[in-house]
Design an enzyme around this catalytic site. Structure first.
Site, PDB file in Angstrom:
ATOM      1  CB  CYS A   1      49.399  45.476  43.694  1.00 41.23           C
ATOM      2  SG  CYS A   1      49.087  43.690  43.808  1.00 41.23           S
TER       3      CYS A   1
ATOM      4  CB  CYS B   1      37.461  44.998  39.532  1.00 40.54           C
ATOM      5  SG  CYS B   1      36.139  44.388  40.528  1.00 40.54           S
TER       6      CYS B   1
ATOM      7  CB  CYS C   1      45.328  44.812  37.552  1.00 36.40           C
ATOM      8  SG  CYS C   1      44.919  45.638  39.098  1.00 36.40           S
TER       9      CYS C   1
ATOM     10  CB  CYS D   1      47.368  41.287  37.281  1.00 31.41           C
ATOM     11  SG  CYS D   1      47.563  40.166  38.683  1.00 31.41           S
TER      12      CYS D   1
ATOM     13  CD  GLU E   1      41.932  55.298  43.862  1.00 30.05           C
ATOM     14  OE1 GLU E   1      41.446  54.357  43.211  1.00 30.05           O
ATOM     15  OE2 GLU E   1      42.352  56.341  43.358  1.00 30.05           O
TER      16      GLU E   1
ATOM     17  CG  HIS F   1      41.364  36.422  36.261  1.00 30.18           C
ATOM     18  ND1 HIS F   1      40.188  36.442  36.973  1.00 30.18           N
ATOM     19  CD2 HIS F   1      42.100  37.454  36.752  1.00 30.18           C
ATOM     20  CE1 HIS F   1      40.205  37.439  37.852  1.00 30.18           C
ATOM     21  NE2 HIS F   1      41.350  38.058  37.727  1.00 30.18           N
TER      22      HIS F   1
ATOM     23  CB  CYS G   1      36.056  47.661  47.936  1.00 27.26           C
ATOM     24  SG  CYS G   1      37.375  46.948  46.968  1.00 27.26           S
TER      25      CYS G   1
END
Ligand code: SAH
Length: 336
Positions: free
Chosen positions: A105, A331, A112, A109, A85, A214, A98
């Site tokens: 990935c 995000c 996410c 996380c 994306e 974070h 972006c």
């Protein structure tokens, strides 16, 4: 066949030289590819040489959707059928693209959406440039705005420093003044703190760096970003302290704000300890929930409260407005 969009101008010069052509043709080819015009026209012979050795195909936009705030999300498909994306975000009169650096990935996380899919593969330089080319073309033909060159953020799918070499080469192409001609300040790379890549960050062309922090505490950060177990905050900061910054250049610290996880007084105090003496800007990102997520989005009031605590501690702080939430383009909501 290898893609022409994976070549730096230097790669192209070497190719030309090895075929007995003038290296100077590389500039004309670059201008033709990335600026769509050049003072000189290439001979059919040169085109044939290129076409016989490289593919000129770009990835294709297989799906696009638009949110009410003007954010577009594209599902971009590569030759092997894998998709990533890419998001186009309007910001005042400018646009930001972006880009994704990997299919999926490996960082896993806990907050996410992309992390839930795992890593399928790294993207090639040409696939990173390909995303830029097709989205820029969309911008020019479908939106036709006065906006010139868009900004770029490496905040899509993937951990860019985990795919260091391909990202590095893509940056070189994007920054080439005879190519896409972006300025170093127009590009930001965001990392989860992947230390092997971060330690080499000075080898990247000069661009902006953002760290997904974070939490200033290793235990909490590890719950959110598991690689903190291997690469603790102290080591990340010792690498960050070696990153060369220009005058008035700051490192951005993204701070995903999650209700009752990292929005307390002790978090603000520790952020002050960590960032007070460093050239930093904090970017608060309120958590965007996705199907199956257990974390809670903070209320607008608690976002403002947390920001106020940081400002009180003399930390430069901004709140990132969430864009494109209803199309899951925000995000951490990117999944193919
Ligand atoms: N791997 C890189 C870049 C991709 S994520 C990195 O970790 O920085 C881009 C930003 O979106 C990161 O700051 C990430 O922490 C944040 N993000 C991920 N999931 C999110 C979610 N559900 N809500 C809000 N921000 C999120």
């Amino acid at each position: 066949m290898e893609s022409i969009y994976g070549l730096t101008k230097n790669d192209l010069s070497l190719f030309l030289a090895s075929h007995g052509r003038s290296k100077n043709l590389a500039v004309i080819i670059y201008e033709t590819l990335y600026k769509k015009k050049s003072k000189q026209i290439l001979s059919t012979e040169t085109w044939n040489l290129l076409r016989n050795n490289y593919s000129f195909d770009l990835p294709v936009i297989s799906v696009s959707s638009k949110a009410n705030d003007g954010t577009y999300k594209f599902l971009i498909e590569f030759v092997d059928g894998k998709k990533v994306e890419t998001v186009l975000i309007p910001f005042h009169k400018r646009y930001t693209i972006c880009l994704s650096s990997q299919v999926g990935c490996a960082m896993k996380c806990s907050f996410c959406y992309t992390g839930t899919m795992g890593l399928t593969r790294h993207l090639k330089t040409s696939e990173i440039i390909g995303q830029y080319m097709v989205v820029k073309k969309f911008l020019e033909t479908e939106i036709a705005t006065a906006a010139l060159i868009p900004n770029i953020v490496f905040m899509g799918q993937g951990e860019p420093l985990h795919n260091f070499d391909e990202v590095q080469k893509a940056l070189e192409i994007l920054l080439d003044s005879e190519g896409a001609a972006l300025g170093p300040r127009q590009i930001t790379l965001s990392t989860a703190g992947y230390l092997p890549g971060l330690k080499k960050f000075n080898l990247m062309p000069n661009i902006n760096l953002a760290l997904s922090l974070h939490s200033p505490f290793n235990q909490t950060r590890k719950d959110l970003i598991p690689i903190t177990g291997q690469y603790p905050i102290e080591e990340i900061f010792s690498a960050l302290d070696k990153v060369k910054l220009m005058k008035r250049q700051f490192i951005t610290y993204e701070y995903l704000l999650i209700a009752e996880v990292n929005d307390g007084l002790k978090d603000a105090d520790e952020l002050q300890n960590l960032l007070g003496k460093r050239k930093s800007i904090i970017n608060i990102i309120p958590f965007n929930p996705f199907p199956g997520s257990t974390y809670k989005r903070p209320t607008e009031e608690s976002v403002e409260n947390f920001k106020a605590m940081l400002v009180e501690r003399k930390l430069r702080t901004m709140v990132r407005l969430t864009k494109g939430t209803e199309i899951l383009a925000a995000c951490g909501q990117l999944i193919s």
